[in-house]
Scaffold this motif. Structure first.
Motif, mmCIF file in Angstrom:
data_model
loop_
_atom_site.group_PDB
_atom_site.id
_atom_site.type_symbol
_atom_site.label_atom_id
_atom_site.label_comp_id
_atom_site.label_asym_id
_atom_site.label_seq_id
_atom_site.Cartn_x
_atom_site.Cartn_y
_atom_site.Cartn_z
ATOM 1 N N SER A 246 -40.213 43.431 -52.261
ATOM 2 C CA SER A 246 -40.177 42.819 -53.587
ATOM 3 C C SER A 246 -39.153 41.697 -53.611
ATOM 4 O O SER A 246 -38.446 41.453 -52.643
ATOM 5 N N CYS A 247 -39.073 41.036 -54.750
ATOM 6 C CA CYS A 247 -38.090 39.985 -54.971
ATOM 7 C C CYS A 247 -36.707 40.632 -55.150
ATOM 8 O O CYS A 247 -36.587 41.785 -55.562
ATOM 9 N N SER A 248 -35.667 39.858 -54.857
ATOM 10 C CA SER A 248 -34.296 40.340 -55.066
ATOM 11 C C SER A 248 -33.923 40.389 -56.549
ATOM 12 O O SER A 248 -32.872 40.933 -56.895
ATOM 13 N N ASP A 249 -34.752 39.829 -57.395
ATOM 14 C CA ASP A 249 -34.516 39.762 -58.836
ATOM 15 C C ASP A 249 -34.018 41.118 -59.386
ATOM 16 O O ASP A 249 -34.621 42.170 -59.123
ATOM 17 N N ALA A 250 -32.924 41.074 -60.134
ATOM 18 C CA ALA A 250 -32.274 42.300 -60.625
ATOM 19 C C ALA A 250 -33.155 43.094 -61.591
ATOM 20 O O ALA A 250 -32.930 44.283 -61.811
ATOM 21 N N GLY B 128 -44.908 40.881 -56.303
ATOM 22 C CA GLY B 128 -44.360 39.747 -57.035
ATOM 23 C C GLY B 128 -44.075 40.149 -58.473
ATOM 24 O O GLY B 128 -44.331 41.286 -58.869
ATOM 25 N N HIS B 129 -43.539 39.232 -59.252
ATOM 26 C CA HIS B 129 -43.235 39.597 -60.641
ATOM 27 C C HIS B 129 -43.255 38.384 -61.558
ATOM 28 O O HIS B 129 -43.111 37.245 -61.095
ATOM 29 N N SER B 130 -43.413 38.660 -62.847
ATOM 30 C CA SER B 130 -43.424 37.598 -63.859
ATOM 31 C C SER B 130 -42.059 36.914 -63.911
ATOM 32 O O SER B 130 -41.034 37.517 -63.586
ATOM 33 N N ALA B 131 -42.062 35.666 -64.333
ATOM 34 C CA ALA B 131 -40.828 34.894 -64.530
ATOM 35 C C ALA B 131 -39.945 34.865 -63.286
ATOM 36 O O ALA B 131 -38.716 34.866 -63.377
ATOM 37 N N CYS B 132 -40.565 34.836 -62.110
ATOM 38 C CA CYS B 132 -39.802 34.798 -60.854
ATOM 39 C C CYS B 132 -39.096 33.448 -60.745
ATOM 40 O O CYS B 132 -39.726 32.389 -60.839
ATOM 41 N N GLY B 133 -37.778 33.482 -60.542
ATOM 42 C CA GLY B 133 -37.003 32.239 -60.452
ATOM 43 C C GLY B 133 -37.450 31.371 -59.287
ATOM 44 O O GLY B 133 -37.526 30.143 -59.399
ATOM 45 N N ALA B 134 -37.744 32.009 -58.154
ATOM 46 C CA ALA B 134 -38.164 31.262 -56.968
ATOM 47 C C ALA B 134 -39.497 30.561 -57.222
ATOM 48 O O ALA B 134 -39.666 29.366 -56.919
HETATM 49 ZN ZN ZN Z 1 -38.391 36.722 -58.206
#
Ligand code: ZN
Length: 202
Positions: free
Chosen positions: A38-42, A97-103
């Motif tokens: 997954s993304c590193s997003d907190a 993946g996820h919504s509003a991903c910064g990358a």
């Molecule tokens: Zn992300």
């Protein structure tokens, strides 16, 4: 940092004793069923989203849930993939993946990354994701998030341990899954091979 140390104290006092049997078993056993990328997003917490117990998910988190295609040479992501698949024998791999991903937002909106060279370089692993994406306007980030999951699944399949397991030439086979987690609703969609979201079979 105070929050974290208080959290550890709470874990030791309230959580650990209630699960002592599980942790005692895990002390000598590492048999996860799934490699979860997954993304590193907190805001994306794999164990919470999937309600998994300690020991069940082998997790790799990278900015944008990017999985560089295999190249020979030292690579932390590649080593973790190989360990999960060839050594631990996971049966499933999820790229989430996820919504509003910064990358993905940075790429979709062409943010100036000249002051962040490491990020700019890393995001090149999403070049194929961008190339696959035709949507524009408000749809673009969401479309790129989905196309990126498919592109990273394709990258994943270039890793020899994954290719071997997918071809049935290893001790255990592995199945790949593409997911997208939507933060505001808590829903998870599974992507079919064409990138169309389908309900996650419970
Ligand atoms: Zn992300």
């Amino acid at each position: 940092m105070q929050d974290l140390t208080e959290g550890v104290a709470r874990f030791r006092r309230d959580v650990y004793p209630a699960r002592a049997e599980l942790f005692a078993r895990l002390a000598g056993t590492h048999r996860p069923t799934t490699l979860f990328i997954s993304c590193s997003d907190a805001r994306v917490v794999p164990e919470l989203i999937t309600q998994s117990e300690p020991g069940e998910l082998f997790v790799i988190r990278t900015a944008g849930n990017l999985v560089p295609a295999y190249t020979p040479g030292p690579d932390g992501v590649a080593a973790s993939i190989e360990y999960a698949v060839a050594v631990l024998g996971v049966s499933d791999i999820v790229v989430c993946g996820h919504s509003a991903c910064g990358a993905m937002t940075a790429l979709a909106e062409n943010h100036d990354l000249s002051g962040a060279p490491a990020i700019a370089g890393w995001l090149r692993h999403a070049d194929a994701s961008r190339a696959r994406t035709t949507a524009s306007g408000a749809e673009k980030v969401g479309a790129l998030v989905r196309e990126n999951v498919l592109a990273q699944l394709a990258n994943l399949a270039t890793h020899p341990s994954v290719a071997r397991a997918m071809a049935g030439n290893a001790d255990s086979t592995v199945t790949l899954h593409g997911w997208v987690y939507d933060i505001p609703t808590g829903t998870v969609e599974e992507l079919d091979a064409t990138g169309r979201p389908v309900p996650l079979a419970a």
